[in-house]
Design a protein around this motif. Structure first.
Motif, short mmCIF file in Angstrom:
data_model
loop_
_atom_site.label_atom_id
_atom_site.label_comp_id
_atom_site.label_asym_id
_atom_site.label_seq_id
_atom_site.Cartn_x
_atom_site.Cartn_y
_atom_site.Cartn_z
N ARG A 49 41.49 14.50 -14.93
CA ARG A 49 40.10 14.03 -14.79
C ARG A 49 39.47 13.66 -16.12
O ARG A 49 38.54 12.84 -16.16
N ILE A 50 39.95 14.24 -17.22
CA ILE A 50 39.33 13.96 -18.52
C ILE A 50 40.30 13.24 -19.47
O ILE A 50 40.00 13.08 -20.64
N THR A 51 41.44 12.82 -18.93
CA THR A 51 42.40 12.13 -19.79
C THR A 51 41.92 10.72 -20.14
O THR A 51 41.09 10.14 -19.44
N ARG A 54 43.58 5.75 -17.95
CA ARG A 54 42.69 5.34 -16.86
C ARG A 54 43.33 5.48 -15.48
O ARG A 54 42.68 5.99 -14.56
N ARG A 57 43.25 9.07 -14.52
CA ARG A 57 41.88 9.52 -14.31
C ARG A 57 41.35 9.04 -12.95
O ARG A 57 40.71 9.80 -12.22
N GLU A 61 40.27 11.42 -9.81
CA GLU A 61 38.93 11.32 -9.20
C GLU A 61 39.05 11.07 -7.69
O GLU A 61 38.32 11.68 -6.90
N ARG A 124 38.06 21.24 -15.07
CA ARG A 124 37.45 20.14 -15.83
C ARG A 124 36.20 20.62 -16.56
O ARG A 124 35.97 20.28 -17.74
#
Length: 242
Positions: A49-51, A54, A57, A61, A124
């Motif tokens: 989620r915070i990588t 894209r 991520r 999500e 997260r």
């Protein structure tokens, strides 16, 4: 006027006492497996989620929102009733007939996916609460991004979010009660079975309530000890844990 005939002895008489113990064993087994898988997948999805990658991520999500937003009961019905119909007939027959305790493992899948989406958000939040200086210091020391997260960021994040993870663990054990809807012989199912055979629903349901209370108190105790042992000096922890 009808007068209810209390008979608490049915809770330890055979075969009813044995049924309840069998249900407790299934509940504990199911809860432990799902907690482990949920935490493992939650750590992975929470990190995604915070990588900066894209695609990862976006996947994380979508995973989180999909499994978190659909009620667990609906998900269990999908995995048990709908998902097999999407498979080839021979595969479907093999799943139902050859996989031992198929209903149990369907619940493991459904409950783990649902709970991991909730735990991912806790992970997260834990990662985001850590100062970026920690990551920069690790990178400047020669760590790769993978090594920095594995050895520094994630261990700190998990230790910081033990209190909310305790709540999620409790939710996992309580949600195992929904397994009865797809035929898993856990505590709630067995208590209803006792009621059906004895017509003593008050005793059977009370026993189920006490059993769940004991299980959750044990989980809280274990997580509390874990929180004390892993507490990070100088950082805020749950009141009474130090």
């Amino acid at each position: 006027m009808l007068v209810y005939d209390f008979k608490w002895s049915i809770l330890w008489e055979e075969p009813y006492g044995g049924w309840l113990l069998s249900g407790v064993a299934t509940t504990v087994k199911l809860g432990i497996i799902c907690c482990f898988l949920s935490l493992l997948m939650g750590i992975i999805i929470g990190t995604f989620r915070i990588t900066r990658n894209r695609p990862l991520r976006i996947f994380a999500e979508a995973y989180t929102e999909f499994f978190r937003d659909i009620p667990l009961l609906v998900q269990l019905f999908f995995w048990y009733f709908a998902m097999p119909t999407l498979l080839p007939e021979q595969t479907r027959i093999w799943m139902y007939q050859e996989i031992p305790n198929f209903e149990f493992w369907i619940v493991v899948v459904g409950l783990s996916l649902y709970s991991s989406s909730r735990m991912a958000e806790q992970i997260r939040a834990g990662i985001n609460s850590i100062s970026p200086d920690q990551l920069n210091a690790a990178l400047s020391s020669g760590f790769s991004h993978y090594q920095a997260y594995r050895y520094i960021i994630l261990p700190l994040a998990v230790r910081l979010v033990i209190p909310p993870l305790t709540t999620e663990a409790l939710t996992v054990f309580k949600n195992t009660a929904l397994a009865m809807t797809v035929g898993v012989l856990e505590t709630t199912f067995m208590s209803q079975q006792v009621e059906a055979y004895t017509f003593h629903g008050l005793e059977a349901t009370t026993a189920a309530c006490i059993i769940y209370m004991i299980i959750t108190l044990v989980v809280v105790g274990i997580m509390g000890l874990l929180e004390k042992k892993l507490a990070i000096p100088g950082l805020i922890i749950r009141k009474g844990a130090c």
